[in-house]
Every structure is written in structure tokens, then in C-alpha cells.
Motif scaffolding. Structure first.
Motif, PDB file in Angstrom:
ATOM      1  N   LEU A   1       0.306  22.104   6.001  1.00  0.00           N
ATOM      2  CA  LEU A   1       0.715  21.704   4.656  1.00  0.00           C
ATOM      3  C   LEU A   1      -0.253  20.673   4.059  1.00  0.00           C
ATOM      4  CD1 LEU A   1       4.542  21.209   5.311  1.00  0.00           C
ATOM      5  CD2 LEU A   1       3.425  23.191   4.263  1.00  0.00           C
ATOM      6  N   PRO A   2      -0.898  21.006   2.949  1.00  0.00           N
ATOM      7  CA  PRO A   2      -1.720  19.997   2.265  1.00  0.00           C
ATOM      8  C   PRO A   2      -0.833  18.968   1.580  1.00  0.00           C
ATOM      9  CG  PRO A   2      -1.665  22.021   0.988  1.00  0.00           C
ATOM     10  CD  PRO A   2      -0.937  22.311   2.285  1.00  0.00           C
ATOM     11  N   LEU A   3      -1.276  17.726   1.563  1.00  0.00           N
ATOM     12  CA  LEU A   3      -0.565  16.686   0.844  1.00  0.00           C
ATOM     13  C   LEU A   3      -1.569  15.777   0.156  1.00  0.00           C
ATOM     14  CD1 LEU A   3       1.071  14.245   3.457  1.00  0.00           C
ATOM     15  CD2 LEU A   3      -0.710  15.847   4.028  1.00  0.00           C
ATOM     16  N   TRP A   4      -1.165  15.207  -0.975  1.00  0.00           N
ATOM     17  CA  TRP A   4      -2.098  14.413  -1.790  1.00  0.00           C
ATOM     18  C   TRP A   4      -1.341  13.304  -2.515  1.00  0.00           C
ATOM     19  CZ3 TRP A   4      -0.577  14.355  -6.836  1.00  0.00           C
ATOM     20  CH2 TRP A   4       0.211  15.423  -7.273  1.00  0.00           C
ATOM     21  N   LEU A   5      -2.108  12.321  -2.970  1.00  0.00           N
ATOM     22  CA  LEU A   5      -1.539  11.221  -3.752  1.00  0.00           C
ATOM     23  C   LEU A   5      -2.555  10.758  -4.780  1.00  0.00           C
ATOM     24  CD1 LEU A   5       0.599   8.241  -2.670  1.00  0.00           C
ATOM     25  CD2 LEU A   5      -1.569   7.763  -3.829  1.00  0.00           C
ATOM     26  N   LYS A   6      -2.067  10.505  -5.987  1.00  0.00           N
ATOM     27  CA  LYS A   6      -2.902   9.983  -7.071  1.00  0.00           C
ATOM     28  C   LYS A   6      -2.316   8.671  -7.582  1.00  0.00           C
ATOM     29  CE  LYS A   6      -4.311  14.548  -8.819  1.00  0.00           C
ATOM     30  NZ  LYS A   6      -4.303  15.445 -10.010  1.00  0.00           N
TER      31      LYS A   6
ATOM     32  N   ILE B   1       2.256   6.315  -9.656  1.00  0.00           N
ATOM     33  CA  ILE B   1       1.926   7.028  -8.418  1.00  0.00           C
ATOM     34  C   ILE B   1       2.503   8.437  -8.478  1.00  0.00           C
ATOM     35  CG2 ILE B   1       2.328   7.125  -5.926  1.00  0.00           C
ATOM     36  CD1 ILE B   1       2.195   4.144  -5.820  1.00  0.00           C
ATOM     37  N   GLU B   2       1.639   9.415  -8.220  1.00  0.00           N
ATOM     38  CA  GLU B   2       2.051  10.815  -8.131  1.00  0.00           C
ATOM     39  C   GLU B   2       1.631  11.350  -6.766  1.00  0.00           C
ATOM     40  OE1 GLU B   2       1.220  13.116 -11.988  1.00  0.00           O
ATOM     41  OE2 GLU B   2      -0.201  11.447 -12.061  1.00  0.00           O
ATOM     42  N   CYS B   3       2.441  12.238  -6.204  1.00  0.00           N
ATOM     43  CA  CYS B   3       2.091  12.819  -4.914  1.00  0.00           C
ATOM     44  C   CYS B   3       2.693  14.213  -4.798  1.00  0.00           C
ATOM     45  CB  CYS B   3       2.543  11.925  -3.764  1.00  0.00           C
ATOM     46  SG  CYS B   3       4.299  11.525  -3.769  1.00  0.00           S
ATOM     47  N   GLY B   4       2.145  14.984  -3.845  1.00  0.00           N
ATOM     48  CA  GLY B   4       2.634  16.341  -3.682  1.00  0.00           C
ATOM     49  C   GLY B   4       2.475  16.844  -2.265  1.00  0.00           C
ATOM     50  N   LEU B   5       3.269  17.869  -1.939  1.00  0.00           N
ATOM     51  CA  LEU B   5       3.248  18.526  -0.632  1.00  0.00           C
ATOM     52  C   LEU B   5       3.169  20.030  -0.869  1.00  0.00           C
ATOM     53  CD1 LEU B   5       3.653  18.299   2.514  1.00  0.00           C
ATOM     54  CD2 LEU B   5       6.100  18.585   2.050  1.00  0.00           C
ATOM     55  N   ALA B   6       1.966  20.601  -0.654  1.00  0.00           N
ATOM     56  CA  ALA B   6       1.727  22.026  -0.904  1.00  0.00           C
ATOM     57  C   ALA B   6       2.307  22.388  -2.277  1.00  0.00           C
ATOM     58  CB  ALA B   6       2.316  22.853   0.232  1.00  0.00           C
TER      59      ALA B   6
ATOM     60  N   SER C   1      -5.871  12.694   0.301  1.00  0.00           N
ATOM     61  CA  SER C   1      -5.850  14.152   0.389  1.00  0.00           C
ATOM     62  C   SER C   1      -5.988  14.529   1.852  1.00  0.00           C
ATOM     63  CB  SER C   1      -6.986  14.776  -0.429  1.00  0.00           C
ATOM     64  OG  SER C   1      -6.969  16.182  -0.330  1.00  0.00           O
ATOM     65  N   GLY C   2      -5.024  15.253   2.383  1.00  0.00           N
ATOM     66  CA  GLY C   2      -5.054  15.608   3.797  1.00  0.00           C
ATOM     67  C   GLY C   2      -4.240  16.850   4.065  1.00  0.00           C
ATOM     68  N   CYS C   3      -4.083  17.169   5.327  1.00  0.00           N
ATOM     69  CA  CYS C   3      -3.309  18.326   5.742  1.00  0.00           C
ATOM     70  C   CYS C   3      -2.608  17.999   7.052  1.00  0.00           C
ATOM     71  CB  CYS C   3      -4.218  19.547   5.925  1.00  0.00           C
ATOM     72  SG  CYS C   3      -3.334  21.038   6.434  1.00  0.00           S
TER      73      CYS C   3
ATOM     74  N   ALA D   1       0.829  -1.207   0.000  1.00  0.00           N
ATOM     75  CA  ALA D   1       0.000   0.000   0.000  1.00  0.00           C
ATOM     76  C   ALA D   1       0.865   1.259   0.000  1.00  0.00           C
ATOM     77  CB  ALA D   1      -0.919   0.010   1.217  1.00  0.00           C
ATOM     78  N   TYR D   2       0.310   2.326  -0.568  1.00  0.00           N
ATOM     79  CA  TYR D   2       0.967   3.645  -0.569  1.00  0.00           C
ATOM     80  C   TYR D   2       0.547   4.425   0.673  1.00  0.00           C
ATOM     81  CZ  TYR D   2      -3.686   4.430  -2.495  1.00  0.00           C
ATOM     82  OH  TYR D   2      -5.043   4.407  -2.690  1.00  0.00           O
ATOM     83  N   GLU D   3       1.424   5.290   1.153  1.00  0.00           N
ATOM     84  CA  GLU D   3       1.137   6.212   2.258  1.00  0.00           C
ATOM     85  C   GLU D   3       1.941   7.480   2.011  1.00  0.00           C
ATOM     86  OE1 GLU D   3       1.891   4.470   6.073  1.00  0.00           O
ATOM     87  OE2 GLU D   3       0.716   2.659   5.662  1.00  0.00           O
TER      88      GLU D   3
END
Length: 221
Positions: free
Chosen positions: A145-150, A204-209, A158-160, A68-70
Motif C-alpha cells: 500500500l502506497p502512503l503519502w503526506l503533504k 496536512i493532507e495524507c492518503g493510503l492508496a 511518500s512510502g509503501c 512532527a507528522y508521521e
């Protein structure tokens, strides 16, 4: 006490000695799982051999059937600390990174049932993809900081960091009471609700703010 920031922390992947993870550290995840809120950080260790930089694929080991991704905020330690107080903990932070804490759920399910360690399910090769180093001064508030993963373009997490159960100073202080934190060590602060299994062929793509983004292809061993 003056800040003690390691100027070489941008090389934390090569110079760090340990990766410290914290489980179940977002309130949204606690509520979704309908479990009691932890009263202390739930800490585990990962080997630095699990690091992965962008440009290389995530490799799913043959021995695991469910990984699993986290998506997480990573905190890079800038100076050695032991028994540090919450009030002084941030003085030992060099900066941050975007990170993935990949988890073999098949292994952890069995480990939890028997009270066994999480090492194999958390520490396999490529289990800790990380972004480039984000300097301390580039982040005004690590708890906003918002963070997300696709996965394959579909938003899955999607969280903060405002939702953290234990904030960054809490974690640093708690861990430093049990083990010395050293320059270039990395702390993974937990993941918001939405962690799930992925497979070979996924992207998998992800980001931090607006601070960092990563993209990884996934393949089988």
C-alpha cells in the motif's frame, strides 16, 4: 482456525481500549537515520483520548515546541488474541485505517536521552488522527500500500508498506506475547522517512492508496 472478525469494528475509535504504536519500522527511515535495524518491534502505547476524526483541527499543546507528522497504516483488531502465532495473526484483523501518529519531538528527544517514557510526547489530545474504517476484504495485500503526506500542498512523505521492517503478522504476534489485544484496539505500524515538524496554520493532507484520504487544519492550543 476460522476467521474471527468483529462486525462492529467500524466504531473502533469509540470502542477501542488502546492504541499500540511501533517505532522505526520502515527500512527507508532506518537507513536515513543510520541506525541499526531493530531486531524486535519497538512498541509504545497511546491513549484513546488522542483520537481525532476529520472535520476537527489538530491542536498543538502549549507545552510543546516541536510536533512532527508521521503518516501510517493502522490495523484494527477484530477479536481478542493472546500469544497468537504469525500464521494465525491475520485471523484477528477486522480491517484497517489511515492514521497520523503525531509526535512531540521536543519531548521525545529528552525522553530518549534519559531513558524516560514516550507517553507525553505521543499521547496528547488530537495526536492520533484516523480515517474511517477500511474493511479487511477491501485490502488485498496490506504490505503493498502506497502512503503519502503533504503539508500546504507540498509532498513531505511518500512510502509503501512493502518497506515495513516488521510486517503486520509479526507485530500482532509479538505484541500479543506481552499483552492481550482486544476488539477495536488499533496498531500503528510505523512511518516512512520524511517525518518533520509542522506548525499552527499549516494544512496536512495524507492518503493510503485509493482507500482513504484525510485533511486537517492545524491550530495552537
Amino acid at each position: 482456525m476460522a476467521c474471527q472478525r468483529n462486525q462492529d469494528a467500524a466504531n473502533f475509535v469509540h470502542n477501542g481500549k488502546k492504541i499500540v504504536g511501533v517505532a522505526l519500522n520502515y527500512m527507508c527511515a532506518v537507513k536515513a537515520r543510520k541506525v541499526p535495524t531493530p531486531t524486535v518491534p519497538l512498541v509504545f502505547l497511546k491513549p484513546t483520548s488522542s483520537y481525532l476524526r476529520e472535520g476537527c483541527p489538530i491542536v498543538l499543546p502549549k507545552v510543546f515546541t516541536k510536533v512532527a507528522y508521521e503518516v501510517e497504516l493502522g490495523v484494527v483488531i477484530g477479536s481478542r488474541c493472546k500469544n497468537v502465532t504469525k500464521e494465525h495473526a491475520m485471523e484477528h484483523v477486522a480491517g484497517y485505517c489511515l492514521a497520523l501518529d503525531l509526535t512531540a519531538q521536543c519531548n521525545l528527544t529528552a525522553a530518549r536521552a534519559t531513558g524516560g517514557p514516550w507517553t507525553l510526547g505521543k499521547g496528547f489530545d488530537t495526536a492520533t488522527p484516523v480515517s474511517s474504517f477500511i474493511p479487511f476484504d477491501a485490502v488485498k495485500d496490506p504490505h503493498a500500500l502506497p502512503l503519502w503526506l503533504k503539508v500546504n500542498g507540498e509532498l513531505r512523505q511518500s512510502g509503501c508498506t512493502a518497506d515495513l521492517v516488521f510486517k503486520v503478522p509479526d507485530i500482532i504476534s509479538y505484541v500479543s506475547k506481552h499483552m492481550t489485544l482486544e476488539e477495536n484496539d488499533l496498531i500503528l505500524t510505523g512511518t516512512p522517512h520524511g517525518s518533520d515538524v509542522f506548525k499552527s496554520g499549516d494544512v496536512i493532507e495524507c492518503g493510503l492508496a485509493d482507500l482513504a484520504k484525510m485533511k486537517f487544519n492545524v491550530c495552537d492550543e
